[in-house]
Design an enzyme around this catalytic site. Structure first.
Site, PDB file in Angstrom:
ATOM      1  CG  HIS A  47      72.116  22.238  31.661  1.00 31.07           C
ATOM      2  ND1 HIS A  47      72.858  21.135  31.152  1.00 31.07           N
ATOM      3  CD2 HIS A  47      71.397  22.173  32.216  1.00 31.07           C
ATOM      4  CE1 HIS A  47      71.620  20.504  31.650  1.00 31.07           C
ATOM      5  NE2 HIS A  47      70.920  20.477  32.153  1.00 31.07           N
ATOM      6  CD  GLU A  48      69.144  24.200  34.826  1.00 27.89           C
ATOM      7  OE1 GLU A  48      68.173  24.557  35.098  1.00 27.89           O
ATOM      8  OE2 GLU A  48      69.897  23.929  35.787  1.00 27.89           O
TER       9      GLU A  48
ATOM     10  CG  HIS B 120      66.385  22.248  30.958  1.00 30.28           C
ATOM     11  ND1 HIS B 120      66.714  20.757  30.303  1.00 30.28           N
ATOM     12  CD2 HIS B 120      67.193  22.204  31.941  1.00 30.28           C
ATOM     13  CE1 HIS B 120      67.446  20.215  31.011  1.00 30.28           C
ATOM     14  NE2 HIS B 120      67.439  20.646  32.213  1.00 30.28           N
TER      15      HIS B 120
ATOM     16  CG  HIS C 232      68.834  16.029  30.974  1.00 32.58           C
ATOM     17  ND1 HIS C 232      68.271  15.901  32.166  1.00 32.58           N
ATOM     18  CD2 HIS C 232      69.696  17.094  31.468  1.00 32.58           C
ATOM     19  CE1 HIS C 232      68.731  16.469  33.147  1.00 32.58           C
ATOM     20  NE2 HIS C 232      69.017  17.726  32.419  1.00 32.58           N
TER      21      HIS C 232
END
Length: 1022
Positions: free
Chosen positions: A249-250, A253, A259
């Site tokens: 997930h990180e 980014h 999101h």
């Protein structure tokens, strides 16, 4: 003017809502916030990291786990109305918003100060706890934008700013020094997951200006969106963030994604339940405008790894903040998964980085690929890219099996290009067209780039190719990586890899290990890494390594180093990862490296050192009088500088204690308080037997736990204290005293073993013997053993010498209830007979020789492990009057799970064998089947239950099934404090499954079970 005032008021309201992230950003917990310490010690972060990176923890504003800097704020038109720089009021952690990442209530902080400042500027119309709808706030923003005649620009589902895209999809990275070997492997697995599914490529940083740094920061899980440029930027994988899905997930980014739930069409798919949102966290649910967001044509993705979970920023763990709409079957889709990239994530990333329509990333050790439509012809105007990425230290052998492309001069139209590296600018190995099959191509490293283009209308079969990764080979460069085959996953069986490393003349080869986990064996007989000082297997041996401890840094004496990795056909482990580089000994220079007293060469650098009684001055080169010194008294006291006040920073004290020959020195700490915890990375004291800095280490100590008494092996001891430049504590006070070692002369008069004690000594006998009344001699012992320990060693009498004749020995072994006894044989040599009629070892499945027999053993072949069905095993060894052999040595341990019988009397079941002494271990999967007599059910009572807590019990949990297997009715999944009442089965069997992951562990559970008459239905007693 009134209209402009109203619009500005609306804008400031929205700004304040967005800036609710100032120190209000969520505290992170991996499926549980129990172990997250609110009073986080800043100095527990990665102190040794010297990279001056863009730190997300120092961002102007946080938006969930997204860090926003001043440049990002301009996207929101927050550009000068007021000073919006962050005011730090305590350190906060952040969550990725994933499933089960519960966020506790936040403390008051700078949000309230900011609102005060807004009011002082004249904007009094919005109360602190306004329930104004987000969309109306945005209306104010649009008015301001309209008044300024400026087009609104806000973050998109995927970034639309070209400067935020990583050029060529290549992201250089550095992994900080505080991560363990398993954490490093997991970070690489997360990067390989993105590589496998997209055309993004992660490479170890070399000389790139912009790159990411994985680091352990106090803000938990946190990252900027996209490439910041002009230097390194950090991605924080802080406390409890080291989960595969959270890192993926990180990295999303970092790659450029915001999101999913901020998309403008989100209200068509989810409902935001504002009443359930924590005060001050409403800004996390802001929705973007249709004209401002480009989701690259992808539909709303419930399954996205970038989507928040249902209870993110909720007032309570079981209250929804985001409620997905029901699908055509009336089912609400799951959201917030942190397991893997969704199809939508993959498709959107490919569009963002303009990945070619065909091709893929190939990561297996062998594989094949071919042109589109092969062998029936490829279409015109086709562009494909294949990226082969294998383990560093391996090379790629590419073999084209078919080639049928349009042939042109210089292969101008249709062609295949093969490049020796990770991208299109790597060195060209060849450009091919026509029907001639190219020669076999071999990469110089672990990556290869294959690009296919067609621009003609000519129809040919196309091409087909196979590749294979080969480990080992000649390496001639000044730096690089070597990893075990298939790293970061477990290495493959039956591998043998030999590397011959050569660096520039005049240098030696430095080798430093980041990760090391190879099957353990006393002599490294099975799997091992061998390192030699030269270019051949006959060069001087530096070491043969296995086990789980990283070898010390290695330096060759020439510019060559030889390495061989071998794995057998059985146990496979994570392997190793190492960096090699050219190494220069700066201490050989005429100026001694600029050091006043001593120069100590280190890998890649050097450091100055001082003689005992001196320490380095602030210039790190000259020496000055210091604490420490040479102590020759038989007893005395040592304290840290300044005791009992706090010790000063940057101190290095060395005490060398010397006693007379035949004496041993004991050190006893009276008080102890140093900075640090188990890692002892910052301030610490080391105690060694001997006088040099590389003599035998007894221990490295820090924290507040007073060490046990330490006794030297020789007549001297070295005590070294170091403090860094930050936190200082009270220090320590220790007493040393010398004691004569009676065992050093004539073994103390002991027949077998002599054990030195403080002020005296004791004699001890080998296995199978007991101490004589004279306390020195040994006589043959009775041979009955009762064993209750969870692990240990058993052996035949007189081991390792031959067992005596006419001997009978028994071992009555009892394990923790709910666990089985396991016997693993290390050595075995008992007189051979077809039916083991003479000398033999018998194993019984219970507590006596009246229980069912498991095995009767003799001969020279090491038997397979023996496992009882219950928590008891009985062993009996018998020798006759004739032939004697060496006997056996075995290890007894426990195995969880098994089949248990419920009876009228209450029985016990424990989560792990060391329940009560230690927390349960990681990587556990245990199943117990409890069965009652026909016509009876089972009652379960949980007397103790303490398992890592998480909203959906996703990490550690216990599952109960009302039947014989997992296909039966599921009673429930429990974690945290578990079920509060008794549980009853509806049938005559209950299956219990206990799972734990590799991070947080707790006390475990204790279940009492008994048979009971059937209840009408499955229920709990209130």
């Amino acid at each position: 003017m009134d209209y402009l005032y109203s619009a500005l008021t609306s804008k400031m309201n929205w700004i304040a809502l967005l800036l609710a992230g100032l120190t209000f950003c969520c505290k992170v917990s991996v499926h549980s916030c129990l172990d997250y310490d609110d009073s986080y010690d800043y100095y527990e972060e990665e102190k040794t990291e010297t990279i001056d990176y863009k730190d997300p923890c120092k961002a102007a504003v946080f938006w969930g786990d997204i860090a926003l800097d001043d440049e990002d704020l301009k996207m929101f038109h927050i550009d000068g109305t007021i000073d919006l720089k962050q005011q730090t009021h305590g350190r906060q952690g952040h969550t990725s918003g994933g499933l089960g990442e519960h966020v506790p209530t936040k403390k008051r902080g700078s949000l309230y100060l900011l609102l005060d400042r807004i009011r002082r500027l004249g904007f009094e119309s919005w109360p602190v706890n306004s329930s104004k709808d987000v969309s109306s706030i945005k209306t104010g923003i649009r008015r301001v934008n309209s008044a300024r005649n400026v087009k609104s620009r806000v973050p998109r589902a995927a970034t639309s700013r070209a400067e935020k895209i990583w050029p060529g999809g290549v992201i250089p990275y550095v992994i900080g020094g505080n991560f363990t070997g398993s954490q490093r492997a997991m970070l690489k697995q997360a990067m390989r997951h993105w590589e496998k599914q997209t055309c993004v490529t992660f490479i170890e940083k070399t000389d790139e200006e912009s790159y990411i740094v994985f680091t352990y920061r106090p803000c938990g899980c946190c990252s900027y969106v996209g490439r910041r440029g002009n230097g390194p930027q950090a991605i924080s994988i802080g406390k409890n963030c080291d989960k595969f899905g959270i890192v993926v997930h990180e990295l999303g980014h970092v790659i450029g994604f915001w999101h999913e739930h901020t998309r403008p069409d989100r209200d068509d798919h989810v409902t935001i339940i504002r009443d359930n949102i924590q005060p001050g966290q409403e800004y996390n649910f802001i929705k973007m405008e249709p004209g401002d967001v480009n989701s690259l044509g992808e539909p709303y993705d419930f399954d996205s790894i970038m989507h928040y979970a249902r209870n993110t920023f909720s007032r309570g763990m079981f209250l929804d903040t985001i409620l997905p709409s029901r699908d055509e079957n009336g089912v609400r889709p799951a959201i917030g998964q942190r397991t893997r990239l969704s199809k939508g994530d993959i498709s959107q990333a490919k569009k963002l980085y303009r990945c070619p329509a065909c091709g893929e990333t190939l990561q297996d050790s062998v594989g094949n690929f071919s042109s589109p439509g092969y062998p029936n012809g490829y279409p015109s105007y086709t562009h494909c890219v294949w990226r082969i990425s294998v383990t560093p230290g391996e090379k790629i052998v590419l073999n084209f099996t078919t080639m049928d492309l349009y042939k042109s001069s210089l292969c101008w139209y249709d062609y295949i290009e093969v490049r020796d590296g990770y991208w299109r600018k790597a060195p060209l190995l060849g450009r091919f067209c026509g029907d001639k099959i190219p020669e076999v191509l071999v990469s110089t490293d672990s990556r290869m780039w294959i690009e296919f283009r067609s621009s003609s209308n000519w129809v040919g079969k196309g091409f087909a190719a196979v590749y294979e990764a080969i480990c080992g080979g000649e390496i001639s460069k000044d730096s690089g990586q070597i990893q075990s085959p298939n790293y970061p996953d477990d290495y493959r069986p039956s591998k043998e890899c030999v590397w011959r490393i050569t660096v520039s003349e005049g240098y030696s080869v430095g080798l430093s290990f980041q990760v090391f986990e190879i099957e353990r064996h006393d002599s490294c007989a099975y799997d091992y890494l061998e390192v030699r000082d030269g270019l051949s297997e006959n060069s001087p041996l530096i070491g043969r390594f296995c086990g789980y401890d990283k070898p010390e840094d290695i330096r060759s004496t020439s510019n060559n180093l030889w390495m061989k990795f071998v794995s057998d056909g059985t146990v496979n482990k994570a392997g190793f990862a190492a960096n090699f580089f050219k190494e220069e000994d700066e201490c050989l220079k005429p100026d001694n490296g600029g050091c006043e007293q001593r120069c100590v060469n280190t890998l890649g650098s050097f450091k100055c050192a001082c003689d005992p009684g001196y320490e380095l001055a602030p210039d790190k080169k000259s020496c000055e009088a210091a604490c420490g010194g040479l102590l020759t008294k038989l007893n005395g006291t040592i304290t840290t500088p300044g005791w009992p006040k706090e010790y000063p920073p940057n101190k290095n004290c060395v005490w060398q204690v010397v006693a007379p020959t035949q004496y041993r020195i004991s050190m006893q700490f009276e008080a102890f308080e140093l900075e640090g915890n188990e890692v002892c990375k910052y301030d610490y004291v080391e105690v060694r037997s001997g006088l040099s800095s590389d003599s035998k280490l007894h221990g490295k100590y820090c924290g507040t736990e007073v060490p046990e008494v330490i006794t030297s092996q020789y007549n001297n001891m070295r005590i070294e204290f170091k403090s860094d430049n930050t936190v200082s504590k009270k220090g320590f006070k220790a007493h040393f005293f010398s004691d004569k070692d009676e065992c050093s002369k004539d073994n103390g008069g002991c027949q077998h073993e002599c054990i030195n004690t403080i002020g005296s000594y004791v004699c001890q006998c080998r296995n199978g013997f007991i101490l004589h009344e004279n306390k020195h001699d040994c006589k043959e012992a009775e041979c009955e053993h009762k064993i209750h320990s969870t692990t240990g060693t058993i052996s035949s009498p007189n081991w390792p010498d031959k067992y005596p004749s006419r001997k009978e020995c028994t071992w009555d072994i009892t394990a923790t209830p709910g666990h089985r006894v396991k016997i693993s044989f290390n050595e075995f040599e008992i007189e051979q007979h077809q039916e083991c009629a003479y000398d033999h070892l018998e194993a019984f499945d219970g507590d006596s020789d009246k229980t069912p027999i498991l095995s009767r053993l003799c001969g020279n072949k090491i038997p397979e492990p023996l496992i009882s069905t219950g928590n008891k095993m009985y062993l009996r060894f018998i020798s006759d009057a004739s032939v004697q052999r060496k006997g056996f040595q075995a290890t007894h341990s426990t195995e969880c799970g098994g089949r248990l019988k419920a009876e009228a009397r209450q029985k016990n079941l424990y989560s792990h064998a060391q329940f009560g002494d230690n927390n349960y271990p990681g990587h556990t999967d245990c199943e117990w089947l409890i069965v009652a007599e026909s016509g009876y059910g089972i009652e379960l009572t949980f007397t103790t239950f303490e398992v890592e807590e998480e909203a959906d019990c996703g990490y550690d949990y216990i599952e109960l099934y009302d039947g014989y297997d997992t296909g039966a009715h599921k009673i429930g999944r429990f974690c945290g404090s578990g079920p509060r009442e008794e549980l009853y089965s509806a049938g005559d069997a209950v299956l219990i499954h206990f799972h734990s992951d590799d991070t947080i562990s707790k006390k475990g559970f204790h279940i009492r079970y008994t048979s009971t008459k059937f209840q009408e239905a499955l229920h709990t007693r209130k």
